[in-house]
Enzyme design. Sequence first.
Site, PDB file in Angstrom:
ATOM      1  N   ASP A 186       2.698 -13.007  31.573  1.00  0.00           N
ATOM      2  CA  ASP A 186       4.041 -13.168  32.147  1.00  0.00           C
ATOM      3  C   ASP A 186       4.043 -13.060  33.678  1.00  0.00           C
ATOM      4  O   ASP A 186       4.845 -13.700  34.355  1.00  0.00           O
ATOM      5  CB  ASP A 186       5.057 -12.184  31.527  1.00  0.00           C
ATOM      6  CG  ASP A 186       4.616 -10.736  31.565  1.00  0.00           C
ATOM      7  OD1 ASP A 186       3.476 -10.456  31.982  1.00  0.00           O
ATOM      8  OD2 ASP A 186       5.431  -9.861  31.165  1.00  0.00           O
ATOM      9  N   SER A 233       2.314 -11.714  27.002  1.00  0.00           N
ATOM     10  CA  SER A 233       2.302 -10.682  28.040  1.00  0.00           C
ATOM     11  C   SER A 233       1.494  -9.448  27.667  1.00  0.00           C
ATOM     12  O   SER A 233       2.016  -8.324  27.617  1.00  0.00           O
ATOM     13  CB  SER A 233       3.734 -10.287  28.372  1.00  0.00           C
ATOM     14  OG  SER A 233       4.490 -11.439  28.604  1.00  0.00           O
ATOM     15  N   ARG A 265      11.317 -15.511  23.234  1.00  0.00           N
ATOM     16  CA  ARG A 265      12.054 -16.742  23.460  1.00  0.00           C
ATOM     17  C   ARG A 265      11.217 -17.955  23.109  1.00  0.00           C
ATOM     18  O   ARG A 265      10.007 -17.969  23.349  1.00  0.00           O
ATOM     19  CB  ARG A 265      12.326 -16.864  24.954  1.00  0.00           C
ATOM     20  CG  ARG A 265      13.743 -16.608  25.361  1.00  0.00           C
ATOM     21  CD  ARG A 265      13.781 -16.939  26.837  1.00  0.00           C
ATOM     22  NE  ARG A 265      13.646 -15.713  27.573  1.00  0.00           N
ATOM     23  CZ  ARG A 265      14.638 -15.223  28.302  1.00  0.00           C
ATOM     24  NH1 ARG A 265      15.773 -15.860  28.403  1.00  0.00           N
ATOM     25  NH2 ARG A 265      14.474 -14.103  28.948  1.00  0.00           N
TER      26      ARG A 265
HETATM   27  C1  BG6 Z   1      11.265 -12.270  31.496  1.00  0.00           C
HETATM   28  C2  BG6 Z   1      10.069 -13.177  31.409  1.00  0.00           C
HETATM   29  O1  BG6 Z   1      12.218 -12.813  32.342  1.00  0.00           O
HETATM   30  O2  BG6 Z   1      10.822 -11.025  31.978  1.00  0.00           O
HETATM   31  C3  BG6 Z   1       9.059 -12.549  30.481  1.00  0.00           C
HETATM   32  O3  BG6 Z   1      10.470 -14.455  30.962  1.00  0.00           O
HETATM   33  C4  BG6 Z   1       8.688 -11.197  30.942  1.00  0.00           C
HETATM   34  O4  BG6 Z   1       7.936 -13.366  30.402  1.00  0.00           O
HETATM   35  C5  BG6 Z   1       9.914 -10.367  31.136  1.00  0.00           C
HETATM   36  O5  BG6 Z   1       7.796 -10.588  30.039  1.00  0.00           O
HETATM   37  C6  BG6 Z   1       9.602  -9.013  31.711  1.00  0.00           C
HETATM   38  O6  BG6 Z   1      10.719  -8.184  31.691  1.00  0.00           O
HETATM   39  P1  BG6 Z   1      11.184  -7.325  30.446  1.00  0.00           P
HETATM   40  O7  BG6 Z   1      12.078  -6.338  31.043  1.00  0.00           O
HETATM   41  O8  BG6 Z   1      11.883  -8.273  29.530  1.00  0.00           O
HETATM   42  O9  BG6 Z   1       9.959  -6.719  29.855  1.00  0.00           O
HETATM   43  C1  GLC Z   2       1.909  -4.847  29.953  1.00  0.00           C
HETATM   44  C2  GLC Z   2       0.940  -5.912  29.581  1.00  0.00           C
HETATM   45  C3  GLC Z   2       0.826  -6.936  30.670  1.00  0.00           C
HETATM   46  C4  GLC Z   2       2.191  -7.456  31.044  1.00  0.00           C
HETATM   47  C5  GLC Z   2       3.089  -6.316  31.395  1.00  0.00           C
HETATM   48  C6  GLC Z   2       4.476  -6.780  31.743  1.00  0.00           C
HETATM   49  O1  GLC Z   2       1.381  -4.146  31.017  1.00  0.00           O
HETATM   50  O2  GLC Z   2      -0.296  -5.327  29.317  1.00  0.00           O
HETATM   51  O3  GLC Z   2       0.010  -7.996  30.275  1.00  0.00           O
HETATM   52  O4  GLC Z   2       2.084  -8.332  32.114  1.00  0.00           O
HETATM   53  O5  GLC Z   2       3.148  -5.405  30.341  1.00  0.00           O
HETATM   54  O6  GLC Z   2       5.113  -7.383  30.693  1.00  0.00           O
END
Ligand code: BG6
Ligand code: GLC
Length: 917
Positions: A656, A602, A539
């Site tokens: 994240d 992340s 995003r």
């Molecule tokens: C989102 C966050 O809502 O959730 C992200 O904005 C995050 O930063 C993510 O990585 C985690 O959930 P998923 O299921 O999208 O990996």
């Molecule tokens: C993976 C990444 C970590 C992140 C997580 C959730 O474990 O290594 O940095 O926070 O995924 O997205």
Amino acid sequence: MFAVHLMAFYCSKLKEDQIKKVDRFLYHMRLSDETLLDIMARFQAEMQKGLGKDTNPTASVKMLPTFVRAIPDGSENGEFLSLDFGGSKFRVLKVQVSEAGKRKVQMESQFYPTPNEIIRGNGSELFDYIADCLADFMRTRGLKHKKLPLGLTFSFPCRQTKLEEGILLSWTKKFKARGVQDTDVVSCLTKAIRKHKDIDVDILALVNDTVGTMMTCAYDDPYCEVGVIIGTGTNACYMEDMNNIDLVEGDEGRMCINTEWGAFGDDGSLEDIRTEFDRELDLGSLNPGKQLFEKMISGLYLGELVRIILLKMARAGLLFGGKKSSALHTKGKIETRHVAAMEKYKEGLANTREILTDLGLEPSEADCIAVQHVCTIVSFRSANLCAAALAAILTRLRENKKLARLRTTVGVDGTLYKIHPQYPKRLHKVVRRLVPNCDIRFLLSESGSTKGAAMVTAVASRVQAQRKQIDHVLALFRLTQEQLKDVQGKMRAEFENGLRKDTHLTATVKMLPTYVCGMPDGTEKGKFLALDLGGTNFRVLLVKIRSGRRSVRMYNKIFAIPLEIMQGTGEELFDHIVQCIADFLDYMGLKGAQLPLGFTFSFPCRQTSIDKATLIEWTKGFKATDCEGEDMVDMLREAIKRRNEFDLDIVAVVNDTVGTMMTCGHEDPNCEIGLIAGTGSNMCYMEEMRNIELLEGDEGKMCINTEWGGFGDNGCLDDIRTQYDKEVDEGSLNPGKQRYEKMTSGMYLGEIVRQILIDLTKQGLLFRGQISERLRTRGIFETKFLSQIESDRLALLQVRRILQQLGLDSTCEDSIVVKEVCGAVSRRAAQLYGAGLAAIVEKRREDQGLEYLNITVGVDGTLYKLHPHFSRILQETVKELAPRCDVTLILSEDGSGKGAALITAVAKRLQQAQKEK
Ligand code: BG6
Ligand code: GLC
Ligand code: BG6
Ligand code: GLC
């Protein structure tokens, strides 16, 4: 010559007169085809009523599901015990099905008496008696100490929810033991059997005698799909389409329905054809008002009906010169075997005279002729009524199959059918007349219903064995409290390792300082750009924070990152990101605007300041080259330079988990933990500076990105990792890494499920043993499917539909198993998260020297958001493992972009302050 003629004339006149007399008297018992067709239509409506969920409770014809789903296919085998209880005779049997691949059945049996004081006494004594007979049988045949499955033929109406259970709805025929109605007869008998320590029997199936009969006949004739009993009682079963059976989930295939047609008319619907004789018989029966159809048909009642009629005729002066005997007054003195004997073709008349004389009567020739005709009318009516109901079933079968003509076989058993000389012929003829568009073969069940019951038991025993195999696999995913405590303890130890200087570098839980040192205080403000990379969606956002009111407005756009870019070169990846930013700025009309940017990235990064982040290694689905060991901010800056179109002020890089904690912390200052249960699995929290040995300074706190996904990479979770976890790991982009993440997060749970399904299929326990291409396809079970499959509101059919959408051709049984597998895998994941979270909250409580800790956790991620049970199980586990912590989980509604912007705002303020200095 003349005398002979005269004699013949006299005789036929005598016969004619008697027949006319009886016909007149029993006018009401003679049913025209028109009436029979009408009864047939009424029975069809009754069947429909019994099958409907809403109408079943008030239906008199109960249409009971039997959980017998298929007729024998010849693959049945094994050695079984069988009880045949509820007909005129009680038998115990040993049945050997299909020896060495041959379609052969061998039976050994023994009859046992059923004295009235037993069958009308106390229920527990009845079951003790049955168990005693069984034990006796096993002892005399040398079957002691041999564990054998048992099929119970129990010829009474039972409500079943599975094959090995049956709640007796009511006794019928001449049985009336106390305290059995409304209880499960299988458990009653099991209890009684357990009293015999030297026998070991497992009751696997309860079947009605109609079902046993159908299965017996179907073993020899695969067309057989109806079973009829015309014996002491009367009843029928047939194979109904599952989608017509409201009371049982699933729409696929067929299930045998025990109609319990004996109760037809109990709601008054046959009053127009019942006679005064039927009413009198009913009043004198064990169950007045019940089984009214049966009482017009079956062996237990036919003789009695004849007796009542003869008595009435005698009283009216139409028989025996008006004389009656005391035997004729006595209930039960005329039995069905007498009726059968009187109707014998040649000896019938002589038999009649003998039977009547035995009853203390002095019958004339005319009396004998009249009595014989009474028998004929009564037994013919019986056959007619049976035929009408059977014709209704056959019509239903034909219509279910949408056939113009039905070819089928009806299996029949019962003493009336077997010993009455005319009965079968009459029945067959009338049925064929009522349903001219069916070609019916009537097959007498020579070996009773036990052979069929053994077939059902054989299938049940196979299913039981398979169930055990499935349970064995699922048990690997069930963690005990001790195991979870152990995980919690190990996680806690890893936290300490990660924080300590000497162990930091080798720690599997890296405990990375983030340079985020405080929670938002509400004074943050401004306009920021944010990037959110590494979750399900990439995003780009514009975040406007207004101070004071803690209000934030966000505009965002989701961009796809194609697989080839995720796993291409680093330059390509960052060029793509910059391209997306350019598109976004364009889209928002912000071209040329120089906004501060917060980058949610992340993945595990080693930071030396808030805007410096060296990627340690890729996780999840990313594997772009030339990135590991590089500073992500530099790479982004270079890509912006390469494009040479705009400039951006990259102020902060955040994980994240950190963004999520900040997002939630903006609303709840008690939020000091960020948790992601999404594609990946991770957690961050606010740690005391004095505990972070890597950094100078003891004052205040800093957020630590634990990167707990790597927990277990040193083998410390091997005792709970299954072969399926290992397979998922081996097939991943980073084998050996992120083991805890691979047991808990959305990207892998579906894969674990898929590995289990493959294994169960290989074992022949699923998908008919066929591993489809689809099942071989990595990633088919996304988190959203897992979540849908496990939803409680979802009927089995919908589960099946989801699986079919995924290209998995599953039966209803398959769907049940798949749902169980999903449940076991996601439950373990939630529990493991719970253990991890318990470890951190306990640590925080102890570090602060608190008796009780009150703490809020900000959570994000598709697994947490979509899964129907995940958050509940997670919370339950934390509560159990950290009882002195009050943990509140709040869902991050706005994603981590908002948190990244808040961090950027603070960092920008600090930057400004430093510049001013
Ligand atoms: C989102 C966050 O809502 O959730 C992200 O904005 C995050 O930063 C993510 O990585 C985690 O959930 P998923 O299921 O999208 O990996
Ligand atoms: C993976 C990444 C970590 C992140 C997580 C959730 O474990 O290594 O940095 O926070 O995924 O997205
Ligand atoms: C037998 C079956 O052959 O027929 C029994 O094995 C069944 O299961 C019986 O109940 C029905 O006939 P009757 O006349 O004995 O009630
Ligand atoms: C009675 C029972 C039924 C059985 C039939 C024949 O009608 O209720 O279950 O099938 O007798 O034995």
